[in-house]
Design a protein around this motif. Structure first.
Motif, PDB file in Angstrom:
ATOM      1  N   LEU A   4      75.560  41.555  21.093  1.00  0.00           N
ATOM      2  CA  LEU A   4      76.233  40.258  21.074  1.00  0.00           C
ATOM      3  C   LEU A   4      77.371  40.285  20.062  1.00  0.00           C
ATOM      4  O   LEU A   4      77.343  41.047  19.102  1.00  0.00           O
ATOM      5  CB  LEU A   4      75.243  39.148  20.709  1.00  0.00           C
ATOM      6  CG  LEU A   4      74.148  38.858  21.732  1.00  0.00           C
ATOM      7  CD1 LEU A   4      73.256  37.727  21.244  1.00  0.00           C
ATOM      8  CD2 LEU A   4      74.731  38.532  23.093  1.00  0.00           C
ATOM      9  N   LEU A   8      79.064  33.258  18.821  1.00  0.00           N
ATOM     10  CA  LEU A   8      78.659  32.879  20.172  1.00  0.00           C
ATOM     11  C   LEU A   8      78.316  31.395  20.169  1.00  0.00           C
ATOM     12  O   LEU A   8      77.211  30.979  19.865  1.00  0.00           O
ATOM     13  CB  LEU A   8      77.465  33.718  20.641  1.00  0.00           C
ATOM     14  CG  LEU A   8      76.934  33.439  22.047  1.00  0.00           C
ATOM     15  CD1 LEU A   8      78.067  33.388  23.076  1.00  0.00           C
ATOM     16  CD2 LEU A   8      75.916  34.488  22.432  1.00  0.00           C
ATOM     17  N   CYS A  16      80.873  35.544  27.417  1.00  0.00           N
ATOM     18  CA  CYS A  16      79.859  36.458  26.908  1.00  0.00           C
ATOM     19  C   CYS A  16      78.800  36.732  27.972  1.00  0.00           C
ATOM     20  O   CYS A  16      78.435  37.892  28.209  1.00  0.00           O
ATOM     21  CB  CYS A  16      79.212  35.888  25.650  1.00  0.00           C
ATOM     22  SG  CYS A  16      77.981  36.971  24.926  1.00  0.00           S
ATOM     23  N   LEU A  20      77.842  40.334  29.703  1.00  0.00           N
ATOM     24  CA  LEU A  20      76.485  40.890  29.654  1.00  0.00           C
ATOM     25  C   LEU A  20      75.972  41.216  31.056  1.00  0.00           C
ATOM     26  O   LEU A  20      75.434  42.294  31.295  1.00  0.00           O
ATOM     27  CB  LEU A  20      75.528  39.912  28.971  1.00  0.00           C
ATOM     28  CG  LEU A  20      75.669  39.727  27.471  1.00  0.00           C
ATOM     29  CD1 LEU A  20      74.810  38.565  26.995  1.00  0.00           C
ATOM     30  CD2 LEU A  20      75.308  41.000  26.726  1.00  0.00           C
ATOM     31  N   VAL A  34      69.002  43.457  24.163  1.00  0.00           N
ATOM     32  CA  VAL A  34      70.168  42.800  23.592  1.00  0.00           C
ATOM     33  C   VAL A  34      70.021  42.782  22.070  1.00  0.00           C
ATOM     34  O   VAL A  34      69.024  42.278  21.544  1.00  0.00           O
ATOM     35  CB  VAL A  34      70.330  41.364  24.125  1.00  0.00           C
ATOM     36  CG1 VAL A  34      71.517  40.678  23.466  1.00  0.00           C
ATOM     37  CG2 VAL A  34      70.493  41.368  25.634  1.00  0.00           C
ATOM     38  N   ALA A  36      71.086  41.202  18.796  1.00  0.00           N
ATOM     39  CA  ALA A  36      71.697  39.961  18.331  1.00  0.00           C
ATOM     40  C   ALA A  36      72.062  40.015  16.849  1.00  0.00           C
ATOM     41  O   ALA A  36      72.533  39.022  16.292  1.00  0.00           O
ATOM     42  CB  ALA A  36      70.743  38.794  18.587  1.00  0.00           C
ATOM     43  N   LEU A  39      75.369  38.519  15.254  1.00  0.00           N
ATOM     44  CA  LEU A  39      75.620  37.077  15.257  1.00  0.00           C
ATOM     45  C   LEU A  39      75.606  36.502  13.849  1.00  0.00           C
ATOM     46  O   LEU A  39      74.644  36.668  13.112  1.00  0.00           O
ATOM     47  CB  LEU A  39      74.547  36.344  16.073  1.00  0.00           C
ATOM     48  CG  LEU A  39      74.656  36.383  17.582  1.00  0.00           C
ATOM     49  CD1 LEU A  39      73.450  35.688  18.209  1.00  0.00           C
ATOM     50  CD2 LEU A  39      75.934  35.738  18.057  1.00  0.00           C
ATOM     51  N   PHE A  42      76.867  30.762  15.482  1.00  0.00           N
ATOM     52  CA  PHE A  42      76.354  30.484  16.820  1.00  0.00           C
ATOM     53  C   PHE A  42      75.823  29.063  16.868  1.00  0.00           C
ATOM     54  O   PHE A  42      75.640  28.414  15.842  1.00  0.00           O
ATOM     55  CB  PHE A  42      75.246  31.478  17.200  1.00  0.00           C
ATOM     56  CG  PHE A  42      74.131  31.550  16.208  1.00  0.00           C
ATOM     57  CD1 PHE A  42      73.071  30.665  16.265  1.00  0.00           C
ATOM     58  CD2 PHE A  42      74.151  32.487  15.185  1.00  0.00           C
ATOM     59  CE1 PHE A  42      72.047  30.711  15.336  1.00  0.00           C
ATOM     60  CE2 PHE A  42      73.136  32.546  14.255  1.00  0.00           C
ATOM     61  CZ  PHE A  42      72.081  31.653  14.329  1.00  0.00           C
ATOM     62  N   ALA A  46      73.984  30.153  22.313  1.00  0.00           N
ATOM     63  CA  ALA A  46      73.514  31.537  22.222  1.00  0.00           C
ATOM     64  C   ALA A  46      72.158  31.678  22.888  1.00  0.00           C
ATOM     65  O   ALA A  46      71.901  32.667  23.589  1.00  0.00           O
ATOM     66  CB  ALA A  46      73.459  31.988  20.771  1.00  0.00           C
ATOM     67  N   VAL A  49      72.678  31.599  26.664  1.00  0.00           N
ATOM     68  CA  VAL A  49      73.197  32.882  27.143  1.00  0.00           C
ATOM     69  C   VAL A  49      72.062  33.902  27.242  1.00  0.00           C
ATOM     70  O   VAL A  49      71.912  34.594  28.251  1.00  0.00           O
ATOM     71  CB  VAL A  49      74.327  33.409  26.234  1.00  0.00           C
ATOM     72  CG1 VAL A  49      74.653  34.866  26.518  1.00  0.00           C
ATOM     73  CG2 VAL A  49      75.573  32.549  26.408  1.00  0.00           C
ATOM     74  N   LEU A  50      71.249  33.999  26.202  1.00  0.00           N
ATOM     75  CA  LEU A  50      70.146  34.960  26.212  1.00  0.00           C
ATOM     76  C   LEU A  50      69.140  34.653  27.322  1.00  0.00           C
ATOM     77  O   LEU A  50      68.671  35.571  28.012  1.00  0.00           O
ATOM     78  CB  LEU A  50      69.446  34.986  24.856  1.00  0.00           C
ATOM     79  CG  LEU A  50      70.221  35.665  23.738  1.00  0.00           C
ATOM     80  CD1 LEU A  50      69.557  35.405  22.394  1.00  0.00           C
ATOM     81  CD2 LEU A  50      70.349  37.157  24.004  1.00  0.00           C
ATOM     82  N   THR A  66      64.966  41.360  23.006  1.00  0.00           N
ATOM     83  CA  THR A  66      66.036  41.212  22.030  1.00  0.00           C
ATOM     84  C   THR A  66      65.606  41.901  20.744  1.00  0.00           C
ATOM     85  O   THR A  66      64.413  42.130  20.517  1.00  0.00           O
ATOM     86  CB  THR A  66      66.317  39.731  21.702  1.00  0.00           C
ATOM     87  OG1 THR A  66      65.130  39.131  21.205  1.00  0.00           O
ATOM     88  CG2 THR A  66      66.814  38.989  22.921  1.00  0.00           C
TER      89      THR A  66
END
Length: 98
Positions: A4, A8, A16, A20, A34, A36, A39, A42, A46, A49-50, A66
């Motif tokens: 990331l 974000l 973003c 991804l 992912v 993170a 970051l 944010f 965020a 998005v995840l 993650t």
């Protein structure tokens, strides 16, 4: 592994997520991880998005996880009740061999 960006927020969320998902197909192996940890700025976008990327990864048959979630983001995920969705997804059991 996908990484990331440092920032974000709602402003970057669509771009973003698109990046991804586009990179998902090129990931080797059965897992989409992912990172993170970069970051530092944010908002709740965020998490959105995840979670959306998790759906895309699972739809392609990949496990999702993650790493390096900033504490503030992990706390936000816990507050919203989604922290377990950001953890490693258990592997799917192999089909029985006849």
């Amino acid at each position: 592994m996908l990484v990331l960006p440092q920032e974000l927020t709602q402003r970057q969320a669509t771009v973003c997520l698109r990046a991804l998902v586009q990179d998902l197909a090129s990931l080797p192996g059965p897992e989409a991880v992912v990172d993170a940890s970069p970051l530092n700025r944010f908002d709740s976008s965020a998490l959105a998005v995840l979670l959306e990327f998790r759906r895309a990864a699972l739809a392609q048959g990949k496990r999702f996880s993650t790493q390096g979630l900033p504490k503030r983001l992990a706390d936000l995920a816990a507050l919203y009740g989604v922290v377990e969705l950001l953890a490693a997804t258990p592997p799917t059991a192999p089909a029985p061999v006849n």
